[in-house]
Design an enzyme around this catalytic site. Structure first.
Site, PDB file in Angstrom:
ATOM      1  N   SER A 279      -6.590   4.059  15.288  1.00 36.52           N
ATOM      2  CA  SER A 279      -6.384   3.416  16.629  1.00 36.52           C
ATOM      3  C   SER A 279      -6.803   4.561  17.783  1.00 36.52           C
ATOM      4  O   SER A 279      -6.590   5.669  17.632  1.00 36.52           O
ATOM      5  CB  SER A 279      -4.790   3.176  16.696  1.00 36.52           C
ATOM      6  OG  SER A 279      -4.275   2.765  18.028  1.00 36.52           O
TER       7      SER A 279
ATOM      8  N   TYR B 180       4.017   5.684  15.273  1.00 41.57           N
ATOM      9  CA  TYR B 180       2.676   5.007  15.192  1.00 41.57           C
ATOM     10  C   TYR B 180       1.363   5.824  15.497  1.00 41.57           C
ATOM     11  O   TYR B 180       0.500   5.993  14.654  1.00 41.57           O
ATOM     12  CB  TYR B 180       2.491   3.662  15.749  1.00 41.57           C
ATOM     13  CG  TYR B 180       1.261   2.933  15.825  1.00 41.57           C
ATOM     14  CD1 TYR B 180       0.896   2.243  14.727  1.00 41.57           C
ATOM     15  CD2 TYR B 180       0.280   2.932  16.778  1.00 41.57           C
ATOM     16  CE1 TYR B 180      -0.279   1.461  14.737  1.00 41.57           C
ATOM     17  CE2 TYR B 180      -1.041   2.454  16.770  1.00 41.57           C
ATOM     18  CZ  TYR B 180      -1.116   1.462  15.890  1.00 41.57           C
ATOM     19  OH  TYR B 180      -2.485   0.995  15.354  1.00 41.57           O
TER      20      TYR B 180
ATOM     21  N   ILE C  90      -6.794  -5.018  20.428  1.00 42.66           N
ATOM     22  CA  ILE C  90      -7.434  -6.120  19.856  1.00 42.66           C
ATOM     23  C   ILE C  90      -6.573  -7.170  19.659  1.00 42.66           C
ATOM     24  O   ILE C  90      -5.296  -7.181  19.353  1.00 42.66           O
ATOM     25  CB  ILE C  90      -7.672  -5.700  18.442  1.00 42.66           C
ATOM     26  CG1 ILE C  90      -8.610  -4.329  18.423  1.00 42.66           C
ATOM     27  CG2 ILE C  90      -8.882  -6.967  17.895  1.00 42.66           C
ATOM     28  CD1 ILE C  90      -9.820  -4.514  19.387  1.00 42.66           C
TER      29      ILE C  90
ATOM     30  N   VAL D 295       0.961  -1.196  -0.094  1.00 40.72           N
ATOM     31  CA  VAL D 295       0.114  -0.057  -0.028  1.00 40.72           C
ATOM     32  C   VAL D 295       0.894   1.275  -0.075  1.00 40.72           C
ATOM     33  O   VAL D 295       0.226   2.428  -0.281  1.00 40.72           O
ATOM     34  CB  VAL D 295      -0.906   0.020   1.313  1.00 40.72           C
ATOM     35  CG1 VAL D 295      -2.014  -1.042   1.199  1.00 40.72           C
ATOM     36  CG2 VAL D 295      -0.311   0.100   2.430  1.00 40.72           C
TER      37      VAL D 295
ATOM     38  N   ALA E  48       1.701   9.030  15.507  1.00 39.46           N
ATOM     39  CA  ALA E  48       1.595  10.276  14.504  1.00 39.46           C
ATOM     40  C   ALA E  48       0.940   9.686  13.126  1.00 39.46           C
ATOM     41  O   ALA E  48       0.272  10.440  12.676  1.00 39.46           O
ATOM     42  CB  ALA E  48       2.917  10.691  14.052  1.00 39.46           C
ATOM     43  N   SER E  49       1.120   8.493  12.748  1.00 43.06           N
ATOM     44  CA  SER E  49       0.706   7.998  11.352  1.00 43.06           C
ATOM     45  C   SER E  49      -0.860   7.862  11.574  1.00 43.06           C
ATOM     46  O   SER E  49      -1.436   8.383  10.731  1.00 43.06           O
ATOM     47  CB  SER E  49       1.277   6.591  11.190  1.00 43.06           C
ATOM     48  OG  SER E  49       0.822   5.461  11.904  1.00 43.06           O
ATOM     49  N   LYS E  50      -1.468   7.429  12.702  1.00 44.37           N
ATOM     50  CA  LYS E  50      -2.712   7.028  12.946  1.00 44.37           C
ATOM     51  C   LYS E  50      -3.531   8.363  13.351  1.00 44.37           C
ATOM     52  O   LYS E  50      -4.545   8.694  12.603  1.00 44.37           O
ATOM     53  CB  LYS E  50      -2.952   6.168  14.085  1.00 44.37           C
ATOM     54  CG  LYS E  50      -2.578   4.834  13.676  1.00 44.37           C
ATOM     55  CD  LYS E  50      -3.246   4.177  12.415  1.00 44.37           C
ATOM     56  CE  LYS E  50      -2.931   2.787  12.431  1.00 44.37           C
ATOM     57  NZ  LYS E  50      -3.440   1.974  11.025  1.00 44.37           N
TER      58      LYS E  50
END
Length: 234
Positions: free
Chosen positions: A128, A141, A173, A48, A143-145
């Protein structure tokens, strides 16, 4: 549900559960992952973060179905390390997969959708709960979400009312992402310190996606829906 659905990150975890749930509902489901997932549904290999690979996937879907009704974008990676021990290459990789990948796949999917205010297509991006509250040692992570939420809110305004765009922000999860290879035992324990005191199941996130993609989700756009066991209470 007689929809044409693309699920990314569909080889395992939340993505696999979403693909299974939509197929069980009667939808036509195409599954994509870094390697083509095994199974009877149309399956595609797609990195992706690679613009050319995403463009090929979009072309394959146009040839297969002529368009798309629902995107459930689950592809993503996680990284845990103190900031001062995080190489820029690790930051770049997380941003490339989680944020650049969300941009590329979302852009491609929206280009395959026909706006319809009466029966709007849906874009569902897996973000998230950490995007809301931050988490030490997970800054790339998080920052990306958080960036994914920005894309969702911008696209929701740009494509309303003909296409609905929402984020799903899971709490902890029970997938490989919470395993020892990705998260320390200390952080796994901290993930359980939430009101429901358990990890959620991928099927519970899939149920949220089905709701948002169905008639019950017709008045939701630009939202960050949190099946999170109480980890975040906005």
């Amino acid at each position: 549900m007689s929809a044409r659905v693309l699920v990314t990150g569909a080889a395992r975890g939340i993505g696999a559960a979403c693909a299974q749930a939509f197929a069980a509902s009667g939808a036509r489901v195409a599954r994509a992952d870094l390697s083509a997932p095994a199974g009877k549904d149309p399956a595609f290999a797609c990195d992706v973060s690679d613009a050319a690979a995403v463009a090929r996937l979009a072309g394959d879907l146009r040839g297969l179905w002529g368009g798309l009704d629902v995107l459930v974008h689950c592809a993503g990676i996680i990284h845990e390390a103190p900031l001062l021990q995080t190489p820029i290459a690790d930051f770049d990789r997380v941003i490339a997969v989680n944020l650049r990948g969300s941009f590329l796949v979302g852009q491609a999917a929206l280009g395959l959708m026909t706006p319809d205010a009466d029966r709007p297509p849906r874009v569902l991006m897996i973000a998230s709960d950490m995007a809301h509250y931050g988490r030490e040692t997970f800054s790339p992570y998080v920052a990306s979400k958080h960036g994914v939420l920005g894309l969702v809110r911008s696209w929701a305004r740009e494509f309303a009312p003909g296409i609905l765009v929402n984020a799903i922000c899971p709490g902890p999860i029970d997938t490989d992402m919470l395993g020892a290879a990705n998260m320390s035992a200390e952080w796994r324990a901290r993930e359980l310190a939430i009101p429901l005191a358990r990890f959620g199941q991928p099927a519970e996130i899939a149920a949220t996606a089905l709701f948002l993609a169905g008639d019950g989700g017709r008045y939701f756009t630009g939202q960050a829906i949190g099946p999170n066991g109480g980890s975040v209470m906005p």
